[in-house]
Write a protein that holds these residues in place. Structure first.
Motif, short mmCIF file in Angstrom:
data_model
loop_
_atom_site.label_atom_id
_atom_site.label_comp_id
_atom_site.label_asym_id
_atom_site.label_seq_id
_atom_site.Cartn_x
_atom_site.Cartn_y
_atom_site.Cartn_z
N LYS A 106 0.84 -1.21 0.00
CA LYS A 106 0.00 0.00 0.00
C LYS A 106 0.87 1.26 0.00
O LYS A 106 0.63 2.19 -0.76
N ILE A 107 1.87 1.29 0.87
CA ILE A 107 2.78 2.43 0.94
C ILE A 107 3.48 2.62 -0.40
O ILE A 107 3.56 3.73 -0.94
N SER A 108 3.98 1.52 -0.95
CA SER A 108 4.76 1.58 -2.20
C SER A 108 3.93 2.10 -3.37
O SER A 108 4.36 3.00 -4.10
N PHE A 109 2.75 1.53 -3.53
CA PHE A 109 1.93 1.87 -4.70
C PHE A 109 1.10 3.14 -4.50
O PHE A 109 1.01 3.97 -5.40
N LEU A 110 0.50 3.30 -3.32
CA LEU A 110 -0.43 4.40 -3.12
C LEU A 110 0.23 5.68 -2.61
O LEU A 110 -0.10 6.77 -3.07
N LYS A 114 4.96 4.14 -6.73
CA LYS A 114 5.80 3.20 -7.47
C LYS A 114 4.95 2.31 -8.36
O LYS A 114 3.76 2.09 -8.11
N GLU A 115 5.57 1.77 -9.41
CA GLU A 115 4.88 0.90 -10.36
C GLU A 115 5.23 -0.57 -10.16
O GLU A 115 4.52 -1.45 -10.65
N LYS A 116 6.33 -0.82 -9.43
CA LYS A 116 6.79 -2.20 -9.26
C LYS A 116 7.47 -2.31 -7.89
O LYS A 116 8.14 -1.39 -7.45
N ASP A 162 3.86 -6.05 -10.05
CA ASP A 162 3.57 -4.77 -10.70
C ASP A 162 2.29 -4.20 -10.12
O ASP A 162 1.39 -4.96 -9.74
N LYS A 163 2.20 -2.90 -10.10
CA LYS A 163 1.00 -2.24 -9.55
C LYS A 163 -0.26 -2.73 -10.24
O LYS A 163 -1.28 -2.96 -9.60
N GLN A 164 -0.20 -2.94 -11.54
CA GLN A 164 -1.37 -3.37 -12.30
C GLN A 164 -1.85 -4.77 -11.92
O GLN A 164 -2.99 -5.13 -12.16
N HIS A 165 -0.96 -5.59 -11.30
CA HIS A 165 -1.34 -6.95 -10.87
C HIS A 165 -1.60 -7.04 -9.38
O HIS A 165 -1.89 -8.11 -8.86
N TRP A 166 -1.48 -5.91 -8.71
CA TRP A 166 -1.69 -5.88 -7.27
C TRP A 166 -3.16 -6.04 -6.97
O TRP A 166 -4.01 -5.43 -7.60
N ILE A 167 -3.44 -6.85 -6.01
CA ILE A 167 -4.84 -7.19 -5.67
C ILE A 167 -5.47 -6.07 -4.87
O ILE A 167 -4.95 -5.57 -3.95
#
Length: 167
Positions: A106-110, A114-116, A162-167
């Motif tokens: 959550k911290i990384s993507f939101l 970050k994208e990965k 990858d962010k796009q595959h994150w649940i």
């Protein structure tokens, strides 16, 4: 439930007490630290402003049960999860590690955009690998490294999401 808060000097002795043998220290920190772990090493670690290091706190009792870190990658849109430890043995095997990984994602993507996200884990650490796979990480078979620890070769494998595959 867990929450992450900044790792502070007041947390040094607790972390040192959890990492009381060389194998566990290497599993936790790779080549970053040398055994025995000292407050001086942790002060240098904490002074590295590129590292986002956290203590893991169990809710609602507010007990510090672990440690985790995010570290920038050489790639601009990538960050690494490092030094994840549920140090309180009574809290292991109860899903706390999964919660830590989810919070770090959550911290990384939101928050960090970050994208990965990548991490390295020793191939014999099957419980950690299962935890990471459950969070959506996949194995990067072409990215491995090795260390010799007390005459034994340990192989670290790389996993990413990858962010796009994150649940």
């Amino acid at each position: 439930m867990i929450t992450l808060q900044p790792f502070e000097e007041e947390d040094f002795q607790r972390l040192i007490s959890w990492l009381d043998n060389e194998e566990l220290l290497v599993q936790f920190g790779g080549p970053l630290f040398s055994f025995p772990l000292t407050s001086a090493q942790l002060q240098n670690y904490k002074n590295d402003k590129s590292r986002l290091s956290f203590k893991v706190i169990s809710l609602p009792d507010q007990e510090v049960i672990g440690h985790a870190e995010l570290f920038p990658s050489d790639e601009e849109k990538t960050i690494k999860i490092c030094r994840v430890l549920i140090g309180a043995e009574t809290k292991r095997g109860q899903g706390s590690g999964q919660q830590v990984i989810n919070e770090l994602l959550k911290i990384s993507f939101l928050q960090l955009g970050k994208e990965k996200v990548e991490l390295n884990v020793y191939d014999w650490n099957t419980n950690a690998i299962k935890c990471y796979e459950k969070a959506g990480f996949i194995l990067n078979a072409n990215k491995t490294s090795q260390m010799v620890i007390k005459g034994n070769t340990w192989t670290a494998v790389n996993m990413s999401i990858d962010k796009q595959h994150w649940i």
